[in-house]
Design a protein around this motif. Structure first.
Motif: not given
Length: 317
Positions: A65-67, A71-78
């Motif tokens: 989940r790059p980008g 931020a993209v991956g962190y936002s998804y997981a959070q």
């Protein structure tokens, strides 16, 4: 009324027992590991997921989940439920992307599981540049009359931060050129950039071929790489010590029992011969830390990164 109250209490007790049972039986279905970046970070993350899968009753699935510098991956997981089934292959990027202003939350949005290891950026140039030392690089750059073109993963990225810290200290005028994941060698060899700061694994084959030279590494300790690579501190950038750590975190609020199971699985995976053999060849150094110590490291480095980005004019908080 009494019977109704008793019934509600019984329902609550059953629910609590169900949650406790689910935690003790964790994991009951596959675990997703969010991978934030490509290149060696993705490769090592996939190897880690494979080794953890061998040690777990359920597979650990690496999902890219790059980008946005992470931020993209962190936002998804959070935004996922804090139950241990969504974890992140994280790094110092949680701090750099937050202080850039690209995340509304900081590292405290996640619960640490374990540090897995470290990667030390290296400074690479074309072997025919004549800049085989950091001193020669700095002197040559100052004499040329135009800014040094320095390639970085992206503006505001960790490699941008490292580059700015190094060249600001050396007093070298630079312009930063962002490129795509894994593009550092190609951009250097094509002459589109003069210098690139990236992970050793990206440059190893070119160093062996004699087309690229590693001038120095940015950590305080020497790394294992092709040729004798001095630290930047030894080469003239006094006190330079910036290293990328990588590890695993889960959304804040993940039950301690679940974190403990993930921590133990990660520990066994990191200490396995198969993991060590594979990742060391990629320039990654296994360096396990348990959850508590990893959390302390994250908090300490967050303060350092905040201060450094403020001094470099890169802190938007």
């Amino acid at each position: 009324m009494k019977n109704y109250t008793t019934m509600l209490a019984g329902v609550a007790l059953c629910a609590a027992a169900g949650v406790a049972q689910a935690q003790s039986d964790f994991p009951q279905h596959p675990i997703e590991m969010t991978i934030l970046f490509g290149g060696s970070a993705q490769t090592v993350g996939q190897v880690l997921a494979e080794e953890m899968s061998k040690l777990s009753s359920q597979p650990v699935v690496a999902v890219s989940r790059p980008g946005g510098g992470g931020a993209v991956g962190y936002s998804y997981a959070q935004a996922t439920e804090a139950n241990g089934y969504n974890i992140v292959w994280n790094s110092n990027s949680i701090s750099t992307v937050y202080y850039q202003g690209n995340l509304p939350f900081d590292y405290k949005a996640f619960t640490p599981i374990a540090r897995v290891g470290v990667e030390v950026p290296v400074v690479a140039v074309r072997s025919n540049s004549g800049w085989n030392t950091l001193e020669a690089l700095a002197a040559g750059a100052k004499q040329r009359g135009t800014p040094l073109r320095v390639g970085v993963s992206g503006l505001g990225s960790f490699t941008h931060l490292v580059s700015a810290a190094l060249f600001n200290q050396l007093g070298v005028p630079v312009v930063y050129v962002p490129y795509g994941e894994g593009r550092a060698p190609a951009e250097l060899l094509a002459g589109r950039v003069d210098v690139a700061i990236q992970w050793p694994s990206q440059f190893q084959s070119h160093v062996r071929n004699g087309t690229l030279t590693l001038v120095c590494s940015t950590g305080i300790e020497k790394i294992e790489a092709e040729g004798a690579v001095p630290t930047c501190a030894e080469a003239g950038a006094k006190g330079m010590n910036i290293t990328m750590w990588r590890g695993l975190v889960a959304p804040a609020g993940t039950p301690p029992e679940v974190v403990e199971k993930l921590e133990e699985t990660a520990k066994q995976a990191v200490e396995s011969a198969a993991f060590k053999k594979t990742v060391v060849n990629l320039g990654f150094t296994p360096a396990y830390l348990p959850a508590q110590e990893f959390g302390e490291l994250i908090a300490k480095d967050d303060a350092v990164i905040s201060d450094l980005m403020s001094k470099l004019g890169m802190n938007n908080r």
